[in-house]
Design a protein around this motif. Structure first.
Motif, PDB file in Angstrom:
ATOM      1  N   UNK A 217      58.675  39.984 -23.185  1.00 29.38           N
ATOM      2  CA  UNK A 217      58.401  40.093 -21.755  1.00 29.38           C
ATOM      3  C   UNK A 217      58.069  41.528 -21.368  1.00 29.38           C
ATOM      4  N   UNK A 218      58.782  42.494 -21.908  1.00 33.89           N
ATOM      5  CA  UNK A 218      58.526  43.897 -21.560  1.00 33.89           C
ATOM      6  C   UNK A 218      57.125  44.324 -21.974  1.00 33.89           C
ATOM      7  N   UNK A 219      56.703  43.931 -23.170  1.00 35.30           N
ATOM      8  CA  UNK A 219      55.360  44.262 -23.636  1.00 35.30           C
ATOM      9  C   UNK A 219      54.295  43.607 -22.770  1.00 35.30           C
ATOM     10  N   UNK A 220      54.541  42.388 -22.374  1.00 35.34           N
ATOM     11  CA  UNK A 220      53.584  41.678 -21.533  1.00 35.34           C
ATOM     12  C   UNK A 220      53.503  42.299 -20.141  1.00 35.34           C
ATOM     13  N   UNK A 221      54.639  42.716 -19.614  1.00 32.53           N
ATOM     14  CA  UNK A 221      54.614  43.382 -18.304  1.00 32.53           C
ATOM     15  C   UNK A 221      53.864  44.709 -18.388  1.00 32.53           C
ATOM     16  N   UNK A 222      54.016  45.411 -19.485  1.00 33.19           N
ATOM     17  CA  UNK A 222      53.272  46.640 -19.678  1.00 33.19           C
ATOM     18  C   UNK A 222      51.768  46.341 -19.748  1.00 33.19           C
ATOM     19  N   UNK A 223      51.420  45.221 -20.383  1.00 28.84           N
ATOM     20  CA  UNK A 223      50.023  44.820 -20.454  1.00 28.84           C
ATOM     21  C   UNK A 223      49.426  44.520 -19.090  1.00 28.84           C
ATOM     22  N   UNK A 224      50.266  44.148 -18.134  1.00 27.27           N
ATOM     23  CA  UNK A 224      49.789  43.857 -16.790  1.00 27.27           C
ATOM     24  C   UNK A 224      49.504  45.119 -15.981  1.00 27.27           C
ATOM     25  N   UNK A 225      50.045  46.276 -16.369  1.00 24.65           N
ATOM     26  CA  UNK A 225      50.051  47.454 -15.501  1.00 24.65           C
ATOM     27  C   UNK A 225      48.648  47.848 -15.044  1.00 24.65           C
ATOM     28  N   UNK A 226      47.712  47.915 -15.976  1.00 27.82           N
ATOM     29  CA  UNK A 226      46.336  48.290 -15.618  1.00 27.82           C
ATOM     30  C   UNK A 226      45.707  47.272 -14.675  1.00 27.82           C
ATOM     31  N   UNK A 227      45.821  46.012 -15.033  1.00 25.95           N
ATOM     32  CA  UNK A 227      45.173  44.962 -14.251  1.00 25.95           C
ATOM     33  C   UNK A 227      45.783  44.863 -12.857  1.00 25.95           C
ATOM     34  N   UNK A 228      47.095  44.974 -12.780  1.00 26.52           N
ATOM     35  CA  UNK A 228      47.763  44.852 -11.485  1.00 26.52           C
ATOM     36  C   UNK A 228      47.320  45.961 -10.537  1.00 26.52           C
ATOM     37  N   UNK A 229      47.189  47.178 -11.050  1.00 30.73           N
ATOM     38  CA  UNK A 229      46.725  48.296 -10.223  1.00 30.73           C
ATOM     39  C   UNK A 229      45.346  48.019  -9.650  1.00 30.73           C
ATOM     40  N   UNK A 230      44.452  47.466 -10.472  1.00 35.27           N
ATOM     41  CA  UNK A 230      43.090  47.168 -10.021  1.00 35.27           C
ATOM     42  C   UNK A 230      43.068  46.031  -9.004  1.00 35.27           C
ATOM     43  N   UNK A 231      43.888  45.017  -9.229  1.00 36.07           N
ATOM     44  CA  UNK A 231      43.975  43.897  -8.296  1.00 36.07           C
ATOM     45  C   UNK A 231      44.491  44.371  -6.941  1.00 36.07           C
ATOM     46  N   UNK A 232      45.541  45.178  -6.962  1.00 31.72           N
ATOM     47  CA  UNK A 232      46.126  45.655  -5.708  1.00 31.72           C
ATOM     48  C   UNK A 232      45.151  46.567  -4.955  1.00 31.72           C
ATOM     49  N   UNK A 233      44.377  47.351  -5.683  1.00 30.67           N
ATOM     50  CA  UNK A 233      43.390  48.214  -5.034  1.00 30.67           C
ATOM     51  C   UNK A 233      42.358  47.384  -4.285  1.00 30.67           C
ATOM     52  N   UNK A 234      41.855  46.321  -4.928  1.00 30.79           N
ATOM     53  CA  UNK A 234      40.897  45.448  -4.244  1.00 30.79           C
ATOM     54  C   UNK A 234      41.549  44.787  -3.036  1.00 30.79           C
ATOM     55  N   UNK A 235      42.786  44.329  -3.210  1.00 34.74           N
ATOM     56  CA  UNK A 235      43.486  43.676  -2.110  1.00 34.74           C
ATOM     57  C   UNK A 235      43.583  44.592  -0.893  1.00 34.74           C
ATOM     58  N   UNK A 236      43.881  45.846  -1.122  1.00 35.35           N
ATOM     59  CA  UNK A 236      43.993  46.795  -0.021  1.00 35.35           C
ATOM     60  C   UNK A 236      42.639  47.053   0.630  1.00 35.35           C
ATOM     61  N   UNK A 237      41.593  47.110  -0.172  1.00 32.74           N
ATOM     62  CA  UNK A 237      40.258  47.364   0.369  1.00 32.74           C
ATOM     63  C   UNK A 237      39.747  46.199   1.206  1.00 32.74           C
ATOM     64  N   UNK A 238      40.013  44.986   0.733  1.00 32.21           N
ATOM     65  CA  UNK A 238      39.494  43.797   1.399  1.00 32.21           C
ATOM     66  C   UNK A 238      40.442  43.298   2.488  1.00 32.21           C
ATOM     67  N   UNK A 239      41.721  43.614   2.327  1.00 33.85           N
ATOM     68  CA  UNK A 239      42.764  43.180   3.262  1.00 33.85           C
ATOM     69  C   UNK A 239      42.882  41.659   3.316  1.00 33.85           C
ATOM     70  N   UNK A 240      42.938  41.070   2.122  1.00 35.48           N
ATOM     71  CA  UNK A 240      43.188  39.640   1.987  1.00 35.48           C
ATOM     72  C   UNK A 240      44.272  39.444   0.924  1.00 35.48           C
ATOM     73  N   UNK A 241      45.155  38.467   1.098  1.00 36.30           N
ATOM     74  CA  UNK A 241      46.144  38.207   0.047  1.00 36.30           C
ATOM     75  C   UNK A 241      45.477  37.691  -1.219  1.00 36.30           C
ATOM     76  N   UNK A 242      46.136  37.913  -2.348  1.00 36.77           N
ATOM     77  CA  UNK A 242      45.628  37.486  -3.650  1.00 36.77           C
ATOM     78  C   UNK A 242      46.307  36.190  -4.062  1.00 36.77           C
ATOM     79  N   UNK A 243      45.505  35.242  -4.492  1.00 39.62           N
ATOM     80  CA  UNK A 243      45.989  33.958  -4.987  1.00 39.62           C
ATOM     81  C   UNK A 243      45.487  33.772  -6.408  1.00 39.62           C
ATOM     82  N   UNK A 244      46.394  33.481  -7.337  1.00 44.81           N
ATOM     83  CA  UNK A 244      45.962  33.126  -8.682  1.00 44.81           C
ATOM     84  C   UNK A 244      45.593  31.638  -8.669  1.00 44.81           C
ATOM     85  N   UNK A 245      44.302  31.371  -8.486  1.00 41.17           N
ATOM     86  CA  UNK A 245      43.829  29.993  -8.401  1.00 41.17           C
ATOM     87  C   UNK A 245      44.076  29.226  -9.699  1.00 41.17           C
ATOM     88  N   UNK A 246      44.200  29.939 -10.801  1.00 46.17           N
ATOM     89  CA  UNK A 246      44.714  29.393 -12.056  1.00 46.17           C
ATOM     90  C   UNK A 246      45.502  30.495 -12.753  1.00 46.17           C
TER      91      UNK A 246
END
Length: 332
Positions: A217-246
């Motif tokens: 789990x720790x390794x997988x959470x570390x793997x998310x760090x880059x992607x999560x930062x990019x997702x949150x940046x887009x979310x802030x720019x667009x001002x819409x909540x993020x939904x994992x449609x799958x």
């Protein structure tokens, strides 16, 4: 009076700091036959409050503009009648719905590669896709579903015809009064030009996280760090909540290396890796206020026959990952 005012402040503080209700969903796979209460009870048992109902349209080749849908040659759950029956049953049993009509290209060719060879073919595809989507937008309004998804992983189509998609969204809104999203592939979502025309940023979250055979789990959470930062940046720019449609992982070795793989490879069954990957995604995202929730890929209506300890496919049913989902869906 001061005590009363302090109490109000404390109540407001507690309310604003509680985790907001998440869209805890499953992708309810279309079947040959109608669904029944027993099939929905398995969804309720994992505390899921939402299900994605997915009627299908079919295309023969990635260069073909013709979309075949709602025919008597399709499985019941893939048709308009079947989608209506699934929605009605789910609603009667307290499960909210995202209606998510999808395309399937013969032999499983990736829908993101759908590309026409001429302007005439593009125009025909646009007309055919509008007929397909607006048919189900009208069904969404008639049945009162909470969410409607206007497309799934159609990268090239979206890239080449941006004005069409703006027009299509307006047409959908004329027919449907609920919330809209689009299911962008994990490597597509940053290039979508119409997020601000929708209500939620939809992502099919098959991000590569680890090349290990059995990541923790720790390794997988570390793997998310880059992607999560990019997702949150887009979310802030667009001002819409993020939904994992799958979101989902196969119960096999190397499950987080290329999570999008749907081939018939014979990687060894690895139930722990699937459970760990589910645990990591819940830990990373479900506590975030800007994150709306997601839909597990995928959930078959015959629960007792689905998945199990010898299955290396995506479904978490009758595997340790199912308990992970149950625990987090109960918490949120």
């Amino acid at each position: 009076m001061k005590k009363f005012g302090l109490l109000l402040v404390l109540l407001c503080y507690c309310c604003t700091n509680r985790p907001s209700e998440k869209i805890n969903g499953v992708s309810f796979v279309a079947s040959r036959e109608p669904a029944n209460v027993e099939h929905v009870q398995a969804i309720r048992a994992i505390h899921a409050g939402y299900a994605a109902v997915m009627p299908f349209g079919f295309i023969r080749e990635k260069e073909s503009p013709e979309i075949i849908f709602d025919t008597d040659r399709q499985w019941f759950g893939e048709t308009r009648q079947g989608a209506r029956q699934y929605i009605s049953l789910l609603h009667k049993n307290g499960i909210r719905v995202m209606l998510k009509p999808q395309l399937w290209i013969w032999r499983g060719i990736f829908t993101g590669d759908l590309k026409m060879n001429s302007e005439a073919d593009w125009k025909q595809l646009e007309w055919q896709y509008a007929d397909f989507i607006l048919t189900y937008a009208e069904l969404a309004e008639e049945t009162g579903v909470r969410l409607f998804c206007i497309g799934t992983e159609l990268e090239t189509f979206v890239e080449h015809r941006p004005k069409y998609w703006k027009w299509l969204i307006r047409q959908v809104r004329e027919r449907y009064s609920g919330k809209l999203t689009y299911a962008a592939n994990w490597d597509e979502y940053k290039r979508i030009s119409f997020w601000q025309d929708l209500d939620l940023i939809g992502i099919d979250a098959y991000f590569p996280l680890s090349e290990a055979r059995n990541p923790g789990v720790s390794e997988l959470r570390e793997g998310w760090s880059r992607w999560k930062t990019e997702i949150e940046k887009l979310q802030q720019n667009v001002n819409r909540p993020v939904l994992f449609t799958e979101f989902g992982y196969r119960s096999m070795d190397f499950t987080a290396k290329k999570p999008w793989l749907v081939d018939r490879n014979e990687e060894e069954v690895n139930l722990e890796a699937q459970a760990n990957a589910k645990e990591a995604i819940f830990q990373e995202f479900w506590s975030e206020d800007w994150f709306a929730g997601g839909f597990v890929w995928k959930w078959f209506i015959h629960h007792s026959r689905a998945g199990g300890p010898s299955d290396n496919r995506f479904t978490p049913q009758n595997k340790p990952a199912e308990q992970v989902i149950r625990d987090y869906y109960l918490k949120y």
